[in-house]
Design an enzyme around this catalytic site. Structure first.
Site, short mmCIF file in Angstrom:
data_model
loop_
_atom_site.label_atom_id
_atom_site.label_comp_id
_atom_site.label_asym_id
_atom_site.label_seq_id
_atom_site.Cartn_x
_atom_site.Cartn_y
_atom_site.Cartn_z
N LYS A 188 0.84 -1.20 0.00
CA LYS A 188 0.00 0.00 0.00
C LYS A 188 0.88 1.25 0.00
O LYS A 188 0.64 2.20 -0.74
CB LYS A 188 -0.94 -0.02 1.21
N GLN B 87 -4.80 -1.86 9.49
CA GLN B 87 -4.65 -3.18 8.87
C GLN B 87 -5.26 -4.26 9.77
O GLN B 87 -4.93 -4.35 10.94
CB GLN B 87 -3.15 -3.46 8.60
N ASP C 140 -11.35 2.57 3.53
CA ASP C 140 -11.64 1.14 3.38
C ASP C 140 -13.14 0.91 3.18
O ASP C 140 -13.54 -0.18 2.77
CB ASP C 140 -11.22 0.39 4.67
#
Ligand code: NDP
Length: 283
Positions: A53, A97, A120
């Protein structure tokens, strides 16, 4: 019939070029899109995802901030870090995460991220907006699937779409996005009886199960679009999807491979969402 391969890697690269161009324009207006990624603990796979990422952020000209916290970090400390990032004007997207260590409540963490930086698309506010067809951050994997379909010129309206899997991050939202675009959607899951009865009606079949080679030719209608979300390892340790690719490709009209199918789209849509968030600060 041999299926046309949907090349997710190629489509992702094309999208990334477009994103990088928009990042340049935004920077000229004084805004550099910024993504903060929080990694708690030392999960090997998570570390790889996080570093990919970061790399992609840098490749596209975005600002990336990695916050690494030890495994034993108290929940309250993580929540206060998120609050700090919620108020940081250099940061437009916040991603924690997953999975998190057991002593941390994932739900609390997701709900602490301000919906305006929830790139997200996991916050209940964004999920609700998505369901209502309103402007929202769409979860990256389902969003990526929709872009793959669009870029491949596959029409959705009026089609029978069958989604195998009903997780909150893939199955449920991808079904909702297909419904928003006027597909007739059926969800299948571990309690579904006679799976093939449902899947063989699908014009568009999405497999998000997590079992190697689970979808066989017998599950698939001739000419169907088959999207394989699975990322699994087979008995030889090789990466594979949920779809028995070699047999299904002889029956489907379109198929995504694993790797180079859905996978590359997920990270690309994360970048897209971060850019979108940064653009919204100028409105
Ligand atoms: P989950 O394990 O959360 O969900 C799996 C789903 O499959 C569940 O809804 C489960 O049903 C269903 N299922 C399990 N067994 C059967 C069965 N025998 N028949 C029908 N349905 C069944 O997985 P995720 O949604 O998180 O991920 C699915 C796959 O996609 C994994 O391989 C994962 O690695 C991959 N993935 C890939 C991403 C990418 O970027 N390409 C991103 C995210 C995930 P029930 O609800 O009843 O238990």
């Amino acid at each position: 019939m041999t299926a046309q391969i949907i090349n997710g890697k190629e489509i992702a690269e094309k999208k990334k070029v477009q994103i990088a161009e928009e990042v340049k324009l935004l920077k000229a207006k004084g805004v550099t899109p910024g993504l903060a990624v929080i990694l708690v603990g030392n999960n090997h796979a998570s570390r790889t995802y996080v570093s990919n990422k970061q790399k992609t952020c840098e490749e596209l000209g975005m600002y990336s901030l990695l916050i690494e916290l030890p495994e034993e970090t108290p929940e309250v400390e993580l929540l206060s870090k998120i609050e700090e990032l919620n108020g940081d004007s250099k940061i437009h997207g916040i991603l924690v995460q997953l999975p998190l260590p057991e002593h941390i409540d994932e739900k609390k963490v997701i709900e602490t991220i301000t919906p305006a930086k929830d790139v997200d698309g996991f916050h209940p506010i964004n999920i609700g907006r998505m369901m209502a067809g309103q402007n929202a951050f769409l979860p990256c994997t389902p969003f990526g699937i929709m872009v793959l379909l669009e870029e491949s010129g596959i029409s959705i309206s009026g089609k029978n779409a069958v989604v195998v899997g009903r997780s909150n991050i893939v199955g449920k939202p991808v079904g909702q996005l297909l419904l928003n675009q006027n597909a007739t959607v059926t969800y299948c899951h571990s309690r579904t009886k006679d799976l093939a009865v449902h899947t063989s009606q699908a014009d568009i079949l999405i497999a998000a199960v997590g079992i190697p080679n689970f979808i066989r030719a017998e599950h698939v209608k001739e000419g169907a679009v088959v999207i394989d979300v699975g990322i699994n390892r087979n008995d030889e340790g090789k990466l594979c999807g949920d779809v028995a690719f070699n047999e299904v490709r002889e029956k489907a009209g379109y198929i995504t491979p694993v790797p180079k199918g859905v996978g590359p789209m997920t990270i690309t849509m994360l970048m897209y969402n971060t850019l979108k968030s940064a653009k919204e600060t100028l409105r």
